[in-house]
Enzyme design. Structure first.
Site, PDB file in Angstrom:
ATOM      1  N   LEU A 144       0.854  -1.179   0.000  1.00 23.17           N
ATOM      2  CA  LEU A 144       0.000   0.000   0.000  1.00 23.17           C
ATOM      3  C   LEU A 144       0.892   1.231   0.000  1.00 23.17           C
ATOM      4  O   LEU A 144       1.975   1.225   0.594  1.00 23.17           O
ATOM      5  CB  LEU A 144      -0.884   0.042   1.254  1.00 23.17           C
ATOM      6  CG  LEU A 144      -2.131  -0.825   1.340  1.00 23.17           C
ATOM      7  CD1 LEU A 144      -2.866  -0.512   2.630  1.00 23.17           C
ATOM      8  CD2 LEU A 144      -3.040  -0.624   0.151  1.00 23.17           C
ATOM      9  N   ASP A 145       0.427   2.306  -0.624  1.00 24.39           N
ATOM     10  CA  ASP A 145       1.153   3.569  -0.530  1.00 24.39           C
ATOM     11  C   ASP A 145       1.373   3.940   0.930  1.00 24.39           C
ATOM     12  O   ASP A 145       0.541   3.640   1.793  1.00 24.39           O
ATOM     13  CB  ASP A 145       0.348   4.697  -1.195  1.00 24.39           C
ATOM     14  CG  ASP A 145       0.273   4.563  -2.703  1.00 24.39           C
ATOM     15  OD1 ASP A 145       1.069   3.811  -3.264  1.00 24.39           O
ATOM     16  OD2 ASP A 145      -0.604   5.218  -3.299  1.00 24.39           O
ATOM     17  N   ARG A 146       2.454   4.633   1.201  1.00 25.53           N
ATOM     18  CA  ARG A 146       2.766   5.050   2.567  1.00 25.53           C
ATOM     19  C   ARG A 146       1.636   5.886   3.173  1.00 25.53           C
ATOM     20  O   ARG A 146       1.334   5.773   4.370  1.00 25.53           O
ATOM     21  CB  ARG A 146       4.073   5.855   2.573  1.00 25.53           C
ATOM     22  CG  ARG A 146       4.567   6.244   3.964  1.00 25.53           C
ATOM     23  CD  ARG A 146       5.893   6.978   3.880  1.00 25.53           C
ATOM     24  NE  ARG A 146       5.732   8.273   3.271  1.00 25.53           N
ATOM     25  CZ  ARG A 146       5.434   9.398   3.928  1.00 25.53           C
ATOM     26  NH1 ARG A 146       5.255   9.366   5.243  1.00 25.53           N
ATOM     27  NH2 ARG A 146       5.319  10.550   3.294  1.00 25.53           N
ATOM     28  N   THR A 148      -1.554   5.760   2.470  1.00 24.26           N
ATOM     29  CA  THR A 148      -2.826   5.041   2.538  1.00 24.26           C
ATOM     30  C   THR A 148      -2.828   4.097   3.730  1.00 24.26           C
ATOM     31  O   THR A 148      -1.849   3.392   3.974  1.00 24.26           O
ATOM     32  CB  THR A 148      -3.055   4.241   1.243  1.00 24.26           C
ATOM     33  OG1 THR A 148      -3.012   5.126   0.123  1.00 24.26           O
ATOM     34  CG2 THR A 148      -4.390   3.521   1.271  1.00 24.26           C
TER      35      THR A 148
END
Length: 313
Positions: A144-146, A148
């Site tokens: 996951l994106d940092r 998110t």
């Protein structure tokens, strides 16, 4: 088809839940020594490499220190621990929602990177879980994106990691996200958004271009109040920043997004205000090893919806 020979196991243990760096000396290069190659290949600089060699911190497959004058041998592996950057601790809980002998499912907070990368190394979900659970073999099946928050699947056994990663590659995982964004009468929802998204290396934001669609997202409005909407987002593909790009293109940029529709200046380290209001809410799949059907739901609440004033302040 000829199979690639796997690298030998690392002679160095993990440090703070972070694997040592492994470097394979490629064939065809005309370096005289291992030292010369490392100086040219790595960005650390000659003085740093020389210091590491003098201190015995770069080792071969048997764990023996590499001497500064060791001859270059194509195909040889060397290992070392990088100097960890000074990292601001992300002061939010990383919760384990499920664990068995094969997988760990964690509920990641905003601002915590999934895996070591760039300036985020020990302060990542993977390194934290390795330390806290005592599972040095733990690996991430996806990321996951940092910025998110939400559910991430980790694997316990390295030999099984490929089976779980293939779930995501082959789109055999059902994922649902939740977001808070502005609410307008248009566009009409629900709708399925299709576009072609490209993400260029070194460029922070992805962008939509003309061409065959490679990104598909379902956008639904769950509820609205005071000019805000709570949305369910279902990605049917997995392009970088796909949901953020599609919401912005609809005129509904997700609250707290520093890239879409406009790239803003970097946030100072330690500034955990106004997190991106995007949450990986649901993760559903059939376990490729055990055959069990799993459905996990994050209990997190997006703060801009529960208390906009608290989030905005």
């Amino acid at each position: 088809m000829r199979r690639r020979t796997p690298p030998p196991p690392s002679p160095l243990p993990q440090r703070d839940g972070v694997d040592p760096v492994r470097v394979r000396l490629p064939a065809g290069d005309a370096w005289l020594t291992v030292r010369d190659h490392l100086v040219a290949r790595l960005t650390a600089g000659a003085g740093v490499i020389d210091g590491m060699l003098d201190a015995g911190r770069i080792v071969d497959a048997d764990g023996r220190p590499v001497p500064p004058d060791m001859a270059y041998v194509p195909g040889m592996f060397v290992w070392f621990h990088r100097e960890l950057p000074a990292e601001e601790r992300v002061p939010f809980a990383l919760d384990v929602v499920y664990r068995d002998e094969h997988v760990v499912v964690a509920d990641k907070p905003h601002f915590l990177a999934t895996t070591p990368r760039g300036s985020h190394v020990a302060e990542t979900a993977l390194a934290r879980l390795r330390r806290e659970l005592g599972i040095p073999t733990l690996g991430a099946a996806h990321r996951l994106d940092r910025l998110t928050a939400g559910l991430v699947l980790f694997t316990v056994r390295p030999e099984e990691r490929g089976a779980y990663q293939s779930l995501f590659r082959d789109r055999r995982v059902a994922k649902e996200y939740e977001a808070v964004a502005p609410h307008h009468r248009s566009p009409a929802l629900p709708r399925t958004v299709r576009s072609r998204i490209v993400k260029e290396r070194g460029v922070m934001a992805a962008r939509e271009v003309e061409g065959e669609p490679n990104a598909v997202s379902r956008v639904e409005l769950l509820e609205q109040r005071d000019g805000l909407g709570r949305y369910r987002l279902t990605p049917l593909t997995g392009q970088t920043h796909q949901l953020r790009v599609h919401m912005s293109a609809l005129g509904l940029p997700i609250l707290g997004d520093p890239l879409y529709p406009v790239v803003t200046g970097p946030v100072a380290a330690g500034d955990f205000r106004r997190p991106l209001q995007l949450l990986a809410r649901v993760l559903e799949f059939t376990d490729p090893v055990t055959g069990r059907d799993h459905r996990f739901v994050s209990p997190r609440v997006l703060r801009a919806w529960s208390s906009y004033e608290e989030w905005a302040g």
